[in-house]
Design a protein around this motif. Sequence first.
Motif, PDB file in Angstrom:
ATOM      1  N   ALA A 113       0.856  -1.178   0.000  1.00 46.21           N
ATOM      2  CA  ALA A 113       0.000   0.000   0.000  1.00 46.21           C
ATOM      3  C   ALA A 113       0.894   1.231   0.000  1.00 46.21           C
ATOM      4  O   ALA A 113       1.922   1.253   0.674  1.00 46.21           O
ATOM      5  N   LEU A 114       0.506   2.210  -0.788  1.00 46.58           N
ATOM      6  CA  LEU A 114       1.200   3.499  -0.813  1.00 46.58           C
ATOM      7  C   LEU A 114       0.272   4.529  -0.178  1.00 46.58           C
ATOM      8  O   LEU A 114      -0.816   4.783  -0.688  1.00 46.58           O
ATOM      9  N   PHE A 115       0.706   5.096   0.927  1.00 47.55           N
ATOM     10  CA  PHE A 115      -0.076   6.106   1.636  1.00 47.55           C
ATOM     11  C   PHE A 115       0.431   7.474   1.197  1.00 47.55           C
ATOM     12  O   PHE A 115       1.584   7.821   1.450  1.00 47.55           O
ATOM     13  N   PHE A 116      -0.415   8.240   0.524  1.00 43.61           N
ATOM     14  CA  PHE A 116      -0.054   9.583   0.070  1.00 43.61           C
ATOM     15  C   PHE A 116      -0.399  10.553   1.198  1.00 43.61           C
ATOM     16  O   PHE A 116      -1.561  10.712   1.559  1.00 43.61           O
ATOM     17  N   MET A 117       0.637  11.184   1.741  1.00 44.66           N
ATOM     18  CA  MET A 117       0.471  12.002   2.933  1.00 44.66           C
ATOM     19  C   MET A 117       0.251  13.479   2.630  1.00 44.66           C
ATOM     20  O   MET A 117      -0.117  14.225   3.528  1.00 44.66           O
ATOM     21  N   THR A 118       0.477  13.890   1.385  1.00 49.75           N
ATOM     22  CA  THR A 118       0.259  15.292   1.031  1.00 49.75           C
ATOM     23  C   THR A 118      -0.591  15.363  -0.241  1.00 49.75           C
ATOM     24  O   THR A 118      -0.509  14.481  -1.107  1.00 49.75           O
ATOM     25  N   PRO A 119      -1.394  16.409  -0.369  1.00 48.11           N
ATOM     26  CA  PRO A 119      -2.180  16.572  -1.592  1.00 48.11           C
ATOM     27  C   PRO A 119      -1.294  16.685  -2.840  1.00 48.11           C
ATOM     28  O   PRO A 119      -1.658  16.206  -3.907  1.00 48.11           O
ATOM     29  N   GLU A 120      -0.104  17.290  -2.689  1.00 47.30           N
ATOM     30  CA  GLU A 120       0.800  17.439  -3.826  1.00 47.30           C
ATOM     31  C   GLU A 120       1.304  16.075  -4.314  1.00 47.30           C
ATOM     32  O   GLU A 120       1.372  15.834  -5.526  1.00 47.30           O
ATOM     33  N   ALA A 121       1.665  15.197  -3.382  1.00 42.63           N
ATOM     34  CA  ALA A 121       2.142  13.864  -3.763  1.00 42.63           C
ATOM     35  C   ALA A 121       1.047  13.084  -4.477  1.00 42.63           C
ATOM     36  O   ALA A 121       1.296  12.416  -5.486  1.00 42.63           O
ATOM     37  N   LEU A 122      -0.169  13.188  -3.988  1.00 44.68           N
ATOM     38  CA  LEU A 122      -1.294  12.497  -4.623  1.00 44.68           C
ATOM     39  C   LEU A 122      -1.572  13.084  -6.006  1.00 44.68           C
ATOM     40  O   LEU A 122      -1.790  12.346  -6.971  1.00 44.68           O
ATOM     41  N   ALA A 123      -1.521  14.398  -6.134  1.00 44.21           N
ATOM     42  CA  ALA A 123      -1.755  15.044  -7.434  1.00 44.21           C
ATOM     43  C   ALA A 123      -0.673  14.657  -8.440  1.00 44.21           C
ATOM     44  O   ALA A 123      -0.982  14.391  -9.605  1.00 44.21           O
ATOM     45  N   ASP A 124       0.581  14.607  -8.007  1.00 50.16           N
ATOM     46  CA  ASP A 124       1.673  14.185  -8.896  1.00 50.16           C
ATOM     47  C   ASP A 124       1.440  12.758  -9.384  1.00 50.16           C
ATOM     48  O   ASP A 124       1.643  12.449 -10.547  1.00 50.16           O
ATOM     49  N   PHE A 125       1.043  11.888  -8.484  1.00 46.42           N
ATOM     50  CA  PHE A 125       0.788  10.497  -8.830  1.00 46.42           C
ATOM     51  C   PHE A 125      -0.340  10.389  -9.863  1.00 46.42           C
ATOM     52  O   PHE A 125      -0.208   9.717 -10.880  1.00 46.42           O
ATOM     53  N   ARG A 126      -1.434  11.068  -9.604  1.00 46.65           N
ATOM     54  CA  ARG A 126      -2.606  10.962 -10.479  1.00 46.65           C
ATOM     55  C   ARG A 126      -2.403  11.623 -11.840  1.00 46.65           C
ATOM     56  O   ARG A 126      -3.013  11.207 -12.822  1.00 46.65           O
ATOM     57  N   SER A 127      -1.542  12.629 -11.924  1.00 46.86           N
ATOM     58  CA  SER A 127      -1.357  13.338 -13.193  1.00 46.86           C
ATOM     59  C   SER A 127      -0.263  12.741 -14.072  1.00 46.86           C
ATOM     60  O   SER A 127      -0.121  13.126 -15.226  1.00 46.86           O
ATOM     61  N   SER A 128       0.496  11.791 -13.551  1.00 44.95           N
ATOM     62  CA  SER A 128       1.609  11.241 -14.335  1.00 44.95           C
ATOM     63  C   SER A 128       1.142  10.114 -15.245  1.00 44.95           C
ATOM     64  O   SER A 128       0.156   9.434 -14.973  1.00 44.95           O
ATOM     65  N   ASP A 129       1.866   9.945 -16.362  1.00 47.56           N
ATOM     66  CA  ASP A 129       1.573   8.841 -17.284  1.00 47.56           C
ATOM     67  C   ASP A 129       2.109   7.524 -16.747  1.00 47.56           C
ATOM     68  O   ASP A 129       1.561   6.476 -17.015  1.00 47.56           O
ATOM     69  N   GLY A 130       3.179   7.572 -16.020  1.00 43.40           N
ATOM     70  CA  GLY A 130       3.788   6.387 -15.424  1.00 43.40           C
ATOM     71  C   GLY A 130       4.625   6.836 -14.257  1.00 43.40           C
ATOM     72  O   GLY A 130       5.690   7.423 -14.424  1.00 43.40           O
ATOM     73  N   TRP A 131       4.160   6.614 -13.067  1.00 46.37           N
ATOM     74  CA  TRP A 131       4.781   7.139 -11.855  1.00 46.37           C
ATOM     75  C   TRP A 131       5.667   6.090 -11.223  1.00 46.37           C
ATOM     76  O   TRP A 131       5.311   4.907 -11.188  1.00 46.37           O
ATOM     77  N   GLN A 132       6.840   6.499 -10.719  1.00 44.66           N
ATOM     78  CA  GLN A 132       7.735   5.600  -9.992  1.00 44.66           C
ATOM     79  C   GLN A 132       7.973   6.147  -8.602  1.00 44.66           C
ATOM     80  O   GLN A 132       8.083   7.362  -8.418  1.00 44.66           O
ATOM     81  N   LEU A 133       8.061   5.239  -7.648  1.00 46.85           N
ATOM     82  CA  LEU A 133       8.327   5.607  -6.268  1.00 46.85           C
ATOM     83  C   LEU A 133       9.698   6.256  -6.190  1.00 46.85           C
ATOM     84  O   LEU A 133      10.682   5.687  -6.649  1.00 46.85           O
ATOM     85  N   GLY A 134       9.774   7.463  -5.640  1.00 52.25           N
ATOM     86  CA  GLY A 134      11.026   8.203  -5.611  1.00 52.25           C
ATOM     87  C   GLY A 134      11.744   8.112  -4.283  1.00 52.25           C
ATOM     88  O   GLY A 134      11.322   7.429  -3.355  1.00 52.25           O
ATOM     89  N   ALA A 135      12.836   8.833  -4.206  1.00 52.35           N
ATOM     90  CA  ALA A 135      13.667   8.843  -3.008  1.00 52.35           C
ATOM     91  C   ALA A 135      12.981   9.544  -1.844  1.00 52.35           C
ATOM     92  O   ALA A 135      13.393   9.391  -0.698  1.00 52.35           O
ATOM     93  N   ASP A 136      11.927  10.322  -2.127  1.00 50.23           N
ATOM     94  CA  ASP A 136      11.242  11.035  -1.056  1.00 50.23           C
ATOM     95  C   ASP A 136      10.224  10.154  -0.339  1.00 50.23           C
ATOM     96  O   ASP A 136       9.539  10.597   0.573  1.00 50.23           O
ATOM     97  N   ALA A 137      10.118   8.897  -0.727  1.00 48.69           N
ATOM     98  CA  ALA A 137       9.192   7.983  -0.068  1.00 48.69           C
ATOM     99  C   ALA A 137       9.878   7.325   1.123  1.00 48.69           C
ATOM    100  O   ALA A 137      11.087   7.152   1.153  1.00 48.69           O
ATOM    101  N   ARG A 138       9.084   6.960   2.081  1.00 49.68           N
ATOM    102  CA  ARG A 138       9.583   6.249   3.259  1.00 49.68           C
ATOM    103  C   ARG A 138       8.977   4.850   3.240  1.00 49.68           C
ATOM    104  O   ARG A 138       7.787   4.680   3.018  1.00 49.68           O
ATOM    105  N   TYR A 139       9.822   3.850   3.487  1.00 56.21           N
ATOM    106  CA  TYR A 139       9.358   2.472   3.582  1.00 56.21           C
ATOM    107  C   TYR A 139       9.085   2.161   5.038  1.00 56.21           C
ATOM    108  O   TYR A 139       9.931   2.387   5.895  1.00 56.21           O
ATOM    109  N   ALA A 140       7.894   1.659   5.320  1.00 55.44           N
ATOM    110  CA  ALA A 140       7.531   1.299   6.683  1.00 55.44           C
ATOM    111  C   ALA A 140       7.350  -0.207   6.752  1.00 55.44           C
ATOM    112  O   ALA A 140       6.722  -0.803   5.878  1.00 55.44           O
ATOM    113  N   LEU A 141       7.937  -0.808   7.778  1.00 57.77           N
ATOM    114  CA  LEU A 141       7.804  -2.242   7.976  1.00 57.77           C
ATOM    115  C   LEU A 141       7.174  -2.490   9.334  1.00 57.77           C
ATOM    116  O   LEU A 141       7.749  -2.102  10.352  1.00 57.77           O
ATOM    117  N   PRO A 142       6.011  -3.110   9.360  1.00 55.00           N
ATOM    118  CA  PRO A 142       5.405  -3.405  10.656  1.00 55.00           C
ATOM    119  C   PRO A 142       6.268  -4.414  11.414  1.00 55.00           C
ATOM    120  O   PRO A 142       6.861  -5.292  10.805  1.00 55.00           O
TER     121      PRO A 142
END
Length: 185
Positions: A113-142
């Motif tokens: 699951a990818l949790f979009f924490m800011t409206p800008e991150a969600l807008a970037d994801f939805r407006s892209s033709d092919g989005w890749q997880l970038g260095a600004d993402a944080r990986y969480a492991l339960p």
Amino acid sequence: MTMISRRNLLAMSGAGLTLAACGNGIGSTGAAKLDARVDATRNYLLTKFPGTSDLEAKSVGVLWMPLVTEAGFGFGGSFGRGALRINNVTVDYYAAAAASFGLQIGAQQYAHALFFMTPEALADFRSSDGWQLGADARYALPDRGGAIAASTLTSTAPVIALVFGQAGLIAGASLAGTKYTRVIP
């Protein structure tokens, strides 16, 4: 000892990926079936790891990928389908695909699951033709106790990626290089 030719290696890799994809819903269509899988995945995650409900509440949208199949024998790849939900309502469907090369053999399936924490991150994801997880993402492991770390809940990362439910013979799961593309189920 017999030598394996490059042609045979490529054929075996292709056959392995094809077989691994069979149980992944690649050929199945239908929004209702995909939404049911997303519901089951979401319920599993929220039940098994209760801290994720706080994470979901703080997010502006979540991309649920209920089943990603990954296989490799030298060359590898992964594929899965999921749904983007805003306020737990599906707004779009996405496919996730990745290719890899290196010292690898085996197959596995997992959810993420990818949790979009800011409206800008969600807008970037939805407006892209092919989005890749970038260095600004944080990986969480339960952790094994089923908790999400407090640092995850207070993170300022625009995207938090959570990988869970791994089953198979490849150690670990990485979302690096995964490309997300909007699809019609």
